[in-house]
Design an enzyme around this catalytic site. Structure first.
Site, PDB file in Angstrom:
ATOM      1  N   SER A 161       0.979  -1.203   0.189  1.00 46.70           N
ATOM      2  CA  SER A 161      -0.135   0.084   0.071  1.00 46.70           C
ATOM      3  C   SER A 161       0.742   1.162  -0.171  1.00 46.70           C
ATOM      4  O   SER A 161       1.627   1.534  -0.780  1.00 46.70           O
ATOM      5  CB  SER A 161      -0.893  -0.203   1.193  1.00 46.70           C
ATOM      6  OG  SER A 161      -2.136   1.038   1.013  1.00 46.70           O
ATOM      7  N   GLU A 220      -1.936  -2.646  -8.061  1.00 45.50           N
ATOM      8  CA  GLU A 220      -2.928  -2.982  -7.199  1.00 45.50           C
ATOM      9  C   GLU A 220      -3.611  -1.745  -6.313  1.00 45.50           C
ATOM     10  O   GLU A 220      -2.633  -0.624  -6.597  1.00 45.50           O
ATOM     11  CB  GLU A 220      -2.807  -4.147  -6.034  1.00 45.50           C
ATOM     12  CG  GLU A 220      -1.938  -3.800  -5.142  1.00 45.50           C
ATOM     13  CD  GLU A 220      -2.499  -2.869  -3.684  1.00 45.50           C
ATOM     14  OE1 GLU A 220      -3.593  -3.177  -3.392  1.00 45.50           O
ATOM     15  OE2 GLU A 220      -1.663  -1.813  -3.543  1.00 45.50           O
ATOM     16  N   HIS A 256      -4.886  -5.555  -1.197  1.00 46.23           N
ATOM     17  CA  HIS A 256      -5.843  -4.998  -0.203  1.00 46.23           C
ATOM     18  C   HIS A 256      -7.022  -6.076  -0.044  1.00 46.23           C
ATOM     19  O   HIS A 256      -8.007  -5.802   0.891  1.00 46.23           O
ATOM     20  CB  HIS A 256      -6.440  -3.824  -0.215  1.00 46.23           C
ATOM     21  CG  HIS A 256      -5.582  -2.624  -0.108  1.00 46.23           C
ATOM     22  ND1 HIS A 256      -4.783  -2.311  -1.121  1.00 46.23           N
ATOM     23  CD2 HIS A 256      -5.203  -1.805   0.848  1.00 46.23           C
ATOM     24  CE1 HIS A 256      -3.765  -1.325  -0.624  1.00 46.23           C
ATOM     25  NE2 HIS A 256      -4.050  -1.115   0.649  1.00 46.23           N
TER      26      HIS A 256
END
Length: 303
Positions: free
Chosen positions: A112, A204, A272
């Site tokens: 992330s 992502e 995630h």
């Protein structure tokens, strides 16, 4: 910055090795942190500072606290890995003053917002591990834990991963680079990106509506990224659909991938989603997009 010809791998871990736990981005839930920390502590000797629990607005303490904590972890040659408490936001604020070129050969683990540090390490030719943060780790299945520990402790390639969809058939080989789409685009034009030539690009994201995915993807296209890479691996794009929308984020991503003409497969359990399988960034991989299969040609660590 041009990436070195030979990527530098971190040293492998052994049980009871010292590892650092840091919070270089956002504040975090204490219970989730403790659950993830317990898993790490069963295997390694974990070390963290009391300041890790501080919060300043949307950050885990001010820049000075987070920078000093991360700098100490990066420079500690007696430790073997760095685990992150949580993503969120904040790492890119620290990049200019981090000792990246002189970092110890420790394995860095996170995803992330931590993509910012992954990319900066890739710009230095350093291998790192895109994998769960501690607040996510406790919610992951045992096979995710086992894969993470195997990546950290064995120089052998990890098992391949399988996606769910082929967007563009074909094969590609190269170093696996990238991470979170939002962070990749935010670092365009900075000195903290690796050379893309021949890379297999991993992307992502979470909570980005389809038009924003299109905007960020188009930013990459306009910057010439897709002219330099060899293939695209798409992980989870979690909570990215419009409510009651006539099209999905997957529909948009498929169209964007088709425009590049590059081998592209989607739906890999990376990011995630409920499953976040760790993968070694900077290592050579082979993408068979027609089979939606990602094969790792080398391990993440060295003896």
């Amino acid at each position: 910055m041009k990436a070195p010809v030979r990527w530098q791998k971190p040293l492998l871990l052994r049980p009871r090795d010292t590892v650092h736990v840091v919070a270089p981005a956002g504040p975090f839930d204490r219970a989730g942190f403790e659950a993830g920390l317990a898993l790490i502590a069963q295997r390694y000797s974990s070390r963290y500072s009391p300041g890790i629990f501080e919060a300043h607005r949307y950050l885990a303490g001010d820049d000075r606290r987070r920078r000093e904590e991360l700098t100490q972890a990066l420079q500690d040659a007696s430790a073997r890995a760095i685990f992150c408490a949580r993503g969120g936001y904040g790492v890119m604020r620290l990049l200019p003053e981090l000792p990246l070129a002189d970092a110890a050969p420790s394995a860095f683990v996170g995803f992330s917002d931590l993509t910012a540090l992954h990319l900066a390490l890739q710009a230095q030719g350093r291998v790192s591990i895109h994998g769960p943060v501690l607040t996510q780790l406790g919610k992951q299945a045992s096979d995710v834990h086992e894969r993470l520990f195997r990546l950290l402790e064995s120089p052998e390639p990890p098992p391949p991963l399988t996606g769910t969809a082929t967007y563009v058939s074909g094969t590609a080989e190269g170093p696996l680079l990238g991470g979170n789409l939002s962070l990749v685009t935010r670092l365009l034009g900075t000195p903290f990106l690796p050379e893309w030539d021949g890379a297999v690009l991993l992307l992502e994201d979470v909570g980005e509506r389809p038009y924003r995915l299109d905007r960020m993807w188009t930013h990459l296209r306009l910057a010439g990224v897709f002219e330099r890479i060899s293939g695209i691996v798409l992980g989870d794009f979690t909570d990215c659909d419009e409510k009651n929308g006539a099209y999905s984020s997957a529909d948009v991503l498929r169209s964007l991938a088709e425009e590049t003409g590059l081998p592209c497969a989607a739906g890999f359990p990376i990011g995630h989603g409920a499953i976040n399988q760790p993968v070694p960034l900077g290592t050579s991989v082979r993408l068979d997009a027609g089979e939606a299969r990602l094969t790792f040609l080398e391990g993440a660590v060295r003896a």
